[in-house]
Design an enzyme around this catalytic site. Structure first.
Site, PDB file in Angstrom:
ATOM      1  N   GLY A 258       0.835  -1.189   0.000  1.00 13.95           N
ATOM      2  CA  GLY A 258       0.000   0.000   0.000  1.00 13.95           C
ATOM      3  C   GLY A 258       0.867   1.235   0.000  1.00 13.95           C
TER       4      GLY A 258
ATOM      5  N   GLY B 138       4.122   0.888   2.527  1.00 15.66           N
ATOM      6  CA  GLY B 138       5.097  -0.184   2.601  1.00 15.66           C
ATOM      7  C   GLY B 138       4.542  -1.456   2.012  1.00 15.66           C
TER       8      GLY B 138
ATOM      9  N   ASP C 263      -8.781   3.377   9.821  1.00 14.18           N
ATOM     10  CA  ASP C 263      -8.841   2.966   8.421  1.00 14.18           C
ATOM     11  C   ASP C 263      -9.560   1.634   8.265  1.00 14.18           C
ATOM     12  OD1 ASP C 263      -8.464   3.140   5.728  1.00 14.18           O
ATOM     13  OD2 ASP C 263      -6.313   2.817   5.752  1.00 14.18           O
TER      14      ASP C 263
HETATM   15  N1  LIG Z   1      -0.370 -10.289   9.428  1.00 10.32           N
HETATM   16  C1  LIG Z   1      -0.801 -10.502   8.177  1.00 10.32           C
HETATM   17  N2  LIG Z   1      -1.189 -11.718   7.801  1.00 10.32           N
HETATM   18  C2  LIG Z   1      -1.632 -11.927   6.535  1.00 10.32           C
HETATM   19  N3  LIG Z   1      -1.725 -10.984   5.582  1.00 10.32           N
HETATM   20  C3  LIG Z   1      -1.348  -9.740   5.878  1.00 10.32           C
HETATM   21  C4  LIG Z   1      -0.879  -9.422   7.195  1.00 10.32           C
HETATM   22  N4  LIG Z   1      -0.583  -8.118   7.220  1.00 10.32           N
HETATM   23  C5  LIG Z   1      -0.872  -7.617   5.997  1.00 10.32           C
HETATM   24  N5  LIG Z   1      -1.333  -8.576   5.168  1.00 10.32           N
HETATM   25  C6  LIG Z   1      -1.736  -8.407   3.760  1.00 10.32           C
HETATM   26  O1  LIG Z   1      -0.983  -7.382   3.176  1.00 10.32           O
HETATM   27  C7  LIG Z   1      -1.829  -6.344   2.701  1.00 10.32           C
HETATM   28  C8  LIG Z   1      -1.183  -4.971   2.885  1.00 10.32           C
HETATM   29  O2  LIG Z   1      -0.882  -4.737   4.254  1.00 10.32           O
HETATM   30  P1  LIG Z   1      -1.173  -3.359   4.950  1.00 10.32           P
HETATM   31  O3  LIG Z   1      -0.694  -3.456   6.345  1.00 10.32           O
HETATM   32  O4  LIG Z   1      -2.612  -3.035   4.701  1.00 10.32           O
HETATM   33  O5  LIG Z   1      -0.247  -2.365   4.149  1.00 10.32           O
HETATM   34  P2  LIG Z   1      -0.514  -0.823   3.823  1.00 10.32           P
HETATM   35  O6  LIG Z   1      -0.830  -0.171   5.139  1.00 10.32           O
HETATM   36  O7  LIG Z   1       0.768  -0.380   3.245  1.00 10.32           O
HETATM   37  O8  LIG Z   1      -1.674  -0.822   2.872  1.00 10.32           O
HETATM   38  C9  LIG Z   1      -3.119  -6.509   3.454  1.00 10.32           C
HETATM   39  O9  LIG Z   1      -4.222  -6.026   2.761  1.00 10.32           O
HETATM   40  C10 LIG Z   1      -3.175  -8.017   3.651  1.00 10.32           C
HETATM   41  O10 LIG Z   1      -3.741  -8.637   2.513  1.00 10.32           O
END
Ligand SMILES: Nc1ncnc2c1ncn2[C@@H]1O[C@H](COP(=O)(O)OP(=O)(O)O)[C@@H](O)[C@H]1O
Lengths: 246, 323
Positions: B36, B39, B147
């Site tokens: 996103g 990161g 969010d």
């Molecule tokens: N702990 C986790 N376990 C499984 N999938 C994860 C986890 N953390 C993030 N993801 C996946 O990665 C994607 C992007 O993570 P996110 O934290 O939303 O990043 P950003 O804040 O940069 O958008 C999420 O939509 C999800 O699909």
């Protein structure tokens, strides 16, 4: 830590400057005076030319700020994100500086083990929430920007909605360039909310030249003037956060 | 420079080993889970098994998310977000600099909408009730998720349970929401401020429910409140929750638990009405249980009748013997 004021210029443009001084030099000038310059490049449909892109990135870099290129549709979300990001960046600079005073001249956040950094971040968060913020918005109204002005207006409302949710106070002022009679024209003096923009925006005419450099210079001068008149009023007690590199 | 670094971080190749500078734990990248604005998140293999690892070009992002995850782990007995396992810096030789990262529990699950599509719309309300319970706990601790959107909701495990991801928007109550997505943001709809209060999250819950029934994203119109109200009325699944959803949209609920209670009431209200007007098509578990009980009772009566008949016959038989 003392409470201070963050000063930013937010430049919204869609292309290259073609008149007057080099805007990158003017952004460096702003930075020297503790004003961060952020730039948002507004795209039409597909692309922006390479020169325009380089200028946008250059201005933000020289101005110690953040730049982002977006389609007009995503403007609202971007304007508030860029402003916030720049705020955090500046505040982190300030906090880093204080850290150096505590830890010695070479220390930075990265020299602290991760466990210890959390508290520093909390200080930055806290400051970001409570610090006073002044944003001078500088809008390019030359040629092709005309059709994007309604979107710009919405994005600015949205910005004041975001910032006014903070505990700290905000002041906004709006300039457009080119102006009716010169490089820039002030359309809104310092005010805590941007509601009054509605009456201003429909009346804007667009001109041919894009004097981005001179516009930046005049924006810095406007800030300077404010600072001076405040000094006169309250005997120079106002403290500003100085920009510092990370 | 920043731009290219960001690009690089979303394209770490499979097999890259991320080693922490401070704690020396190693993580081998298996695949990209998502990325996103702030990161990228990768699935990785470590000594502890599968984990999710978030890398970012911004120390700030990593730090504030870590702060929130730490707080969450202190909320007893409930998994509000993924649990935090490690925080460190990795010296990435290909860009010649330190990359901050954190490691969290890998939640093996499906995105909310994918799950609904597969398993059916009846799950929407159940998962939303679960979500409201989690939010209630989060709000009680003084936070707002911020969010809230389907992309940040994973459905995992058996029984399917909703889990919250991406704590980047999590904000202390009374402060300005840190991160949001327009479609789920009451400010964008002109229906409230961006100051963090529990009602901010509840507005997003209402929008998630609406979006679940109108998969195609729509844009706000002049009168947003009326637009949303009409959309709710026009949808067969949403209609029965109209009053509750409008209260969430108007910011009337001060606590997640109030919204949950009203959703449950609206759900059952409909069942009761159905029962009165027409025979239920599909029996709920409760009804089935009741029927089973009724059957049991019927069984006892039957047995009694049989026993009585046999006794009577026996008596007649004895009587006959005597005669
Ligand atoms: N702990 C986790 N376990 C499984 N999938 C994860 C986890 N953390 C993030 N993801 C996946 O990665 C994607 C992007 O993570 P996110 O934290 O939303 O990043 P950003 O804040 O940069 O958008 C999420 O939509 C999800 O699909």
């Amino acid at each position: 830590m003392r409470k201070g004021t963050l000063r930013q210029i937010l430049l919204i443009t869609d292309g290259c400057s073609n008149h007057g001084e080099d805007p990158i030099a003017m952004a460096a000038l702003a930075k020297e005076q503790g004003i961060t310059v952020n730039v948002i490049g507004v795209l039409d449909q597909d692309t922006i030319d390479e020169n325009g892109l380089r200028e946008i990135e250059g201005i933000a870099m020289a101005g110690g700020g953040v730049s982002q290129v977006v389609y007009a549709k995503q403007l609202s979300q971007t304007v508030q994100m860029v402003t916030r990001k720049a705020m955090t960046q500046t505040l982190q600079g300030v906090v880093n500086k204080e850290l150096k005073q505590i830890l010695g001249s070479n220390a930075s956040l990265e020299d602290l083990p991760p466990e210890k950094r959390g508290e520093v971040m909390e200080v930055v968060d806290e400051l970001g929430e409570t610090v006073e913020l002044e944003v001078l918005i500088l809008i390019d109204t030359s040629g092709s920007m005309k059709t994007k002005l309604p979107t710009v207006k919405e994005a600015l409302f949205d910005l004041s909605l975001s910032l006014n949710a903070r505990i700290g106070d905000n002041q906004f002022s709006v300039f457009v360039f080119p102006g009716k009679h010169g490089n820039t024209e002030k359309v809104l003096d310092w005010t805590p909310n941007l509601e009054s923009l509605s009456s201003v925006f429909p009346k804007l005419t667009s001109g041919g030249l894009t004097p981005t450099g001179p516009a930046l210079r005049e924006a810095v001068a406007f800030y300077f003037e404010k600072k001076r008149s405040l000094r006169g009023l309250i005997s120079g007690d106002e403290s500003y956060f100085e920009e510092s590199s990370m | 420079m920043n731009h290219t670094l960001k690009n690089h971080l979303c394209k770490l190749s499979v097999g890259t080993v991320v080693v922490g500078k401070w704690h020396h734990h190693a993580y081998k990248i298996i695949k990209l889970l998502g990325n996103g604005a702030n990161g990228a998140v990768y699935l990785a293999e470590s000594k502890r098994g599968l984990v999710a690892i978030k890398v970012s070009d911004s120390n700030t992002t990593i730090l504030s998310e870590v702060n929130v995850l730490k707080r969450f782990s202190k909320v007893q007995g409930v998994a509000l977000g993924p649990s935090l396992l490690d925080v460190d810096d990795w010296f990435d030789p290909s860009v010649n600099r330190l990359i901050p990262f954190y490691v969290m529990e890998y939640i093996r699950g499906e995105e909310f909408f994918t799950f609904i599509k597969k398993r059916g719309k009846e799950w929407i309300i159940i998962l939303m009730l679960q979500l409201l319970s989690s939010l209630e706990k989060l709000h009680k601790e003084g936070w707002v998720f911020g969010d809230l959107k389907p992309e940040n909701l994973l459905v995992a495990g058996m029984p399917p349970t909703i889990r919250l991801l991406d704590v980047g928007g999590t904000t202390l109550q009374g402060r300005a929401i840190k991160e949001f997505t327009e479609f789920y943001d009451r400010g964008y709809w002109g229906l409230g401020s961006r100051k963090a209060d529990p009602a901010y999250d509840l507005f997003a819950v209402a929008m998630i429910m609406i979006h679940a029934c109108y998969p195609r994203k729509f844009e706000r119109k002049e009168n947003a409140r009326q637009q949303l109200s009409e959309m709710i009325q026009a949808d067969a699944t949403l209609r029965k929750y109209h009053k509750v959803l409008m209260k969430a949209i108007d910011g009337t609920y001060k606590q997640a638990i109030e919204m949950k209670r009203d959703l449950v009431a609206a759900l059952h209200h409909n069942d009761l009405l159905k029962k009165e007007s027409q025979p239920p098509l599909r029996k709920t578990r409760n009804q089935r249980k009741m029927q089973r009980k009724a059957k049991k009772r019927g069984g006892i009566v039957e047995t009694a009748v049989i026993v009585a008949t046999l006794l009577f016959a026996y008596v007649l038989y004895l009587y006959g013997q005597v005669l």
